[in-house]
Write a protein that holds these residues in place. Structure first.
Motif, PDB file in Angstrom:
ATOM      1  N   PRO A 234     -71.750  15.557 -76.855  1.00 22.50           N
ATOM      2  CA  PRO A 234     -73.113  15.036 -76.660  1.00 22.50           C
ATOM      3  C   PRO A 234     -73.325  13.759 -77.459  1.00 22.50           C
ATOM      4  CG  PRO A 234     -73.135  16.941 -78.130  1.00 22.50           C
ATOM      5  CD  PRO A 234     -71.748  16.843 -77.587  1.00 22.50           C
ATOM      6  N   PRO A 235     -74.110  12.830 -76.920  1.00 20.65           N
ATOM      7  CA  PRO A 235     -74.365  11.581 -77.649  1.00 20.65           C
ATOM      8  C   PRO A 235     -75.205  11.820 -78.887  1.00 20.65           C
ATOM      9  CG  PRO A 235     -75.756  11.715 -75.705  1.00 20.65           C
ATOM     10  CD  PRO A 235     -74.809  12.884 -75.632  1.00 20.65           C
ATOM     11  N   GLU A 236     -75.172  10.884 -79.794  1.00 28.60           N
ATOM     12  CA  GLU A 236     -75.964  10.993 -81.012  1.00 28.60           C
ATOM     13  C   GLU A 236     -77.455  10.919 -80.673  1.00 28.60           C
ATOM     14  OE1 GLU A 236     -74.810   8.090 -83.825  1.00 28.60           O
ATOM     15  OE2 GLU A 236     -72.726   8.784 -83.973  1.00 28.60           O
ATOM     16  N   ARG A 237     -78.231  11.719 -81.366  1.00 29.28           N
ATOM     17  CA  ARG A 237     -79.675  11.734 -81.128  1.00 29.28           C
ATOM     18  C   ARG A 237     -80.312  10.449 -81.656  1.00 29.28           C
ATOM     19  NH1 ARG A 237     -81.489  16.716 -79.630  1.00 29.28           N
ATOM     20  NH2 ARG A 237     -80.049  18.472 -79.932  1.00 29.28           N
ATOM     21  N   TRP A 238     -81.202   9.897 -80.835  1.00 28.22           N
ATOM     22  CA  TRP A 238     -81.860   8.654 -81.249  1.00 28.22           C
ATOM     23  C   TRP A 238     -83.361   8.851 -81.471  1.00 28.22           C
ATOM     24  CZ3 TRP A 238     -85.725   7.112 -77.941  1.00 28.22           C
ATOM     25  CH2 TRP A 238     -85.696   7.644 -76.646  1.00 28.22           C
ATOM     26  N   ASN A 239     -83.880  10.076 -81.196  1.00 21.84           N
ATOM     27  CA  ASN A 239     -85.324  10.334 -81.327  1.00 21.84           C
ATOM     28  C   ASN A 239     -85.638  10.993 -82.665  1.00 21.84           C
ATOM     29  OD1 ASN A 239     -83.984  12.662 -80.701  1.00 21.84           O
ATOM     30  ND2 ASN A 239     -85.609  13.540 -79.447  1.00 21.84           N
ATOM     31  N   TRP A 240     -85.069  10.467 -83.739  1.00 23.91           N
ATOM     32  CA  TRP A 240     -85.127  11.167 -85.014  1.00 23.91           C
ATOM     33  C   TRP A 240     -86.290  10.727 -85.899  1.00 23.91           C
ATOM     34  CZ3 TRP A 240     -84.643   7.722 -89.027  1.00 23.91           C
ATOM     35  CH2 TRP A 240     -84.084   6.462 -88.701  1.00 23.91           C
ATOM     36  N   ASN A 241     -87.051   9.697 -85.517  1.00 25.72           N
ATOM     37  CA  ASN A 241     -88.159   9.293 -86.380  1.00 25.72           C
ATOM     38  C   ASN A 241     -89.461   9.243 -85.583  1.00 25.72           C
ATOM     39  OD1 ASN A 241     -88.163   6.925 -84.911  1.00 25.72           O
ATOM     40  ND2 ASN A 241     -87.131   5.714 -86.481  1.00 25.72           N
ATOM     41  N   VAL A 242     -90.548   9.006 -86.261  1.00 25.50           N
ATOM     42  CA  VAL A 242     -91.875   9.085 -85.668  1.00 25.50           C
ATOM     43  C   VAL A 242     -92.108   7.971 -84.658  1.00 25.50           C
ATOM     44  CG1 VAL A 242     -92.965   7.669 -87.447  1.00 25.50           C
ATOM     45  CG2 VAL A 242     -94.320   9.426 -86.245  1.00 25.50           C
ATOM     46  N   TYR A 243     -91.332   6.872 -84.732  1.00 23.42           N
ATOM     47  CA  TYR A 243     -91.527   5.766 -83.792  1.00 23.42           C
ATOM     48  C   TYR A 243     -90.808   6.014 -82.470  1.00 23.42           C
ATOM     49  CZ  TYR A 243     -92.747   3.605 -88.242  1.00 23.42           C
ATOM     50  OH  TYR A 243     -93.302   3.344 -89.446  1.00 23.42           O
ATOM     51  N   LEU A 244     -89.647   6.630 -82.524  1.00 21.97           N
ATOM     52  CA  LEU A 244     -88.846   6.822 -81.321  1.00 21.97           C
ATOM     53  C   LEU A 244     -89.172   8.118 -80.589  1.00 21.97           C
ATOM     54  CD1 LEU A 244     -85.356   5.643 -82.653  1.00 21.97           C
ATOM     55  CD2 LEU A 244     -86.972   4.369 -81.245  1.00 21.97           C
ATOM     56  N   PHE A 245     -89.675   9.117 -81.300  1.00 21.53           N
ATOM     57  CA  PHE A 245     -89.935  10.403 -80.659  1.00 21.53           C
ATOM     58  C   PHE A 245     -90.959  10.306 -79.520  1.00 21.53           C
ATOM     59  CE2 PHE A 245     -91.982  14.620 -80.438  1.00 21.53           C
ATOM     60  CZ  PHE A 245     -90.868  15.386 -80.138  1.00 21.53           C
ATOM     61  N   PRO A 246     -92.058   9.564 -79.661  1.00 21.87           N
ATOM     62  CA  PRO A 246     -92.980   9.428 -78.513  1.00 21.87           C
ATOM     63  C   PRO A 246     -92.322   8.779 -77.303  1.00 21.87           C
ATOM     64  CG  PRO A 246     -94.063   8.774 -80.538  1.00 21.87           C
ATOM     65  CD  PRO A 246     -92.615   8.937 -80.860  1.00 21.87           C
ATOM     66  N   LEU A 247     -91.452   7.809 -77.507  1.00 18.73           N
ATOM     67  CA  LEU A 247     -90.744   7.191 -76.385  1.00 18.73           C
ATOM     68  C   LEU A 247     -89.826   8.193 -75.703  1.00 18.73           C
ATOM     69  CD1 LEU A 247     -89.791   3.716 -77.937  1.00 18.73           C
ATOM     70  CD2 LEU A 247     -91.623   4.226 -76.306  1.00 18.73           C
ATOM     71  N   TRP A 248     -89.172   9.049 -76.504  1.00 20.65           N
ATOM     72  CA  TRP A 248     -88.320  10.078 -75.931  1.00 20.65           C
ATOM     73  C   TRP A 248     -89.129  11.057 -75.091  1.00 20.65           C
ATOM     74  CZ3 TRP A 248     -88.167  15.423 -76.758  1.00 20.65           C
ATOM     75  CH2 TRP A 248     -87.051  16.078 -76.215  1.00 20.65           C
ATOM     76  N   CYS A 249     -90.298  11.466 -75.580  1.00 12.29           N
ATOM     77  CA  CYS A 249     -91.174  12.373 -74.820  1.00 12.29           C
ATOM     78  C   CYS A 249     -91.625  11.722 -73.520  1.00 12.29           C
ATOM     79  CB  CYS A 249     -92.390  12.757 -75.666  1.00 12.29           C
ATOM     80  SG  CYS A 249     -91.997  13.776 -77.111  1.00 12.29           S
ATOM     81  N   LEU A 250     -91.920  10.414 -73.566  1.00 18.27           N
ATOM     82  CA  LEU A 250     -92.297   9.702 -72.348  1.00 18.27           C
ATOM     83  C   LEU A 250     -91.147   9.696 -71.349  1.00 18.27           C
ATOM     84  CD1 LEU A 250     -94.318   7.921 -70.804  1.00 18.27           C
ATOM     85  CD2 LEU A 250     -93.354   5.938 -72.000  1.00 18.27           C
ATOM     86  N   GLY A 251     -89.933   9.498 -71.846  1.00 15.05           N
ATOM     87  CA  GLY A 251     -88.771   9.511 -70.969  1.00 15.05           C
ATOM     88  C   GLY A 251     -88.550  10.870 -70.335  1.00 15.05           C
TER      89      GLY A 251
END
Length: 370
Positions: free
Chosen positions: A65-82
């Motif tokens: 599996p690829p490395e997780r990129w949704n590890w901080n408060v700035y990227l997690f909302p973008l991940w949820c949107l995706g």
């Protein structure tokens, strides 16, 4: 001079023969054989430890599996949107596309299959185009981005196409460009129903690993198909199992002893959007398709490489290794000396007994010397 101090003694580590020193320091007779026996099995223990650390076999069948990129408060909302876009917008649209494709395909395939039985040439030609169309619908349901390199395969007698194997979708990606007849494991469920009803119209050949008699029957059918004039090009995955698109395991020699031209095909998937590897032991093909349909896209490159022929004095096994080299270099895959069927079976008792016998003989030989 380096020395090791303890509460009871002082040991000189620079002595030329540490084995002799330690053996002499043991007073009990039955303990004098302890150190030599340990030294006897040291090579075996080293080999076993090395095999555990560098386990290139199980690495071939593990998804990374690829490395997780949704590890901080700035990227997690973008991940949820995706996630919302993929599951709420893309997935329903892809299901509708796939359903419409099946409706169009079946409404055309069934009449052609039954009404044109007396006109086999036209029936086979139309069925090939319909199968290619349905495979294109499958690729569209994953938002497939496929780049084909090299000349498109054509129908010629006495030729066979071989490719590295990552998933059953390898066949779908190749089939949307050319109606191949594939050698494939017989599957249960809805996949098996498609195999026996639709894919047999393009001349596909099925086998079952659990039946020894299948090898002879499949080999005979392969030879008959290759030498046929109007048959679809034959596609074989000589690894015999799905590998995780980082390695290539040993090629079976069956495709290389047909006395025909071998056309290599290299497939390489881009894991940025989704890992296309299908671990058939942990995941059904239905769940594998759902994972692809809920991803952003399936991105891959396909290379149709230069045809190869058996050289004078070359054995089928050497021919298979040469073709594997060509595919591995083009797709950037690492070769490993493993038989992919070991994924499904345990080592034979005869092989284990031979290893045990060799080890026992070495220990007895050393004991006799002592």
């Amino acid at each position: 001079m380096t020395k090791l101090r303890s509460s009871s003694s002082e040991i000189d580590l620079d002595r030329p023969n540490i084995e002799e020193y330690l053996t002499d320091s043991i007073q009990e007779p039955h303990q004098k054989f302890l150190l030599p026996n340990l030294l006897d099995i040291s090579l075996t223990l080293t080999e076993a430890a090395g095999a555990i650390v560098d386990d290139s076999f199980t690495r071939c069948f593990k998804s990374n599996p690829p490395e997780r990129w949704n590890w901080n408060v700035y990227l997690f909302p973008l991940w949820c949107l995706g996630v919302g876009v993929r599951y709420v917008i893309l997935f329903p649209a892809r299901v509708v596309t796939l359903a419409l494709g099946w409706i169009v395909f079946l409404s055309s395939f069934i009449p052609v299959h039954f009404l044109l039985r007396g006109h086999d040439k036209w029936r086979r030609k139309i069925e090939r185009k319909l199968v290619e169309l349905m495979c294109s619908v499958f690729v569209a349901s994953w938002t497939g981005v496929v780049k084909y390199h090299g000349p498109r395969p054509c129908m010629r007698p006495k030729q066979v196409f071989v490719a590295n194997h990552t998933s059953m979708i390898d066949f779908i990606i190749l089939e949307q460009m050319t109606a191949f007849a594939v050698i494939m494991q017989k599957h249960p469920g809805w996949v098996g129903l498609l195999q026996t009803t639709i894919l047999e119209s393009v001349g596909c050949i099925w086998f079952n690993r659990s039946e020894e008699k299948d090898r002879e029957i499949v080999g005979r059918r392969m030879r008959d198909h290759v030498h046929g004039v109007d048959n679809n090009p034959l596609l074989i995955f000589p690894e015999g199992t799905c590998v995780n698109n980082h390695y290539t395991v040993m090629f079976k020699k069956g495709a290389f002893e047909l006395d025909c031209t071998v056309c290599p095909i290299a497939i390489k998937y881009n894991k940025i959007f989704v890992d296309a590897f299908w671990n058939s032991r942990r995941q059904s093909f239905t769940m594998h398709l759902l994972r692809l349909m809920t991803s952003w896209a399936v991105v891959c490159d396909v290379w149709y490489l230069e045809p190869q022929n058996l050289k004078p004095g070359e054995t089928p096994i050497e021919f298979a290794e040469r073709v594997r080299d060509i595919i591995s270099v083009r797709a950037g895959l690492k070769k490993v000396p493993w038989d992919g069927y070991l994924k499904y079976t345990r080592p034979s008792p005869k092989h284990r007994e031979q290893k045990q016998k060799t080890f026992a003989e070495s220990v007895l030989r050393r004991l006799e010397e002592k």
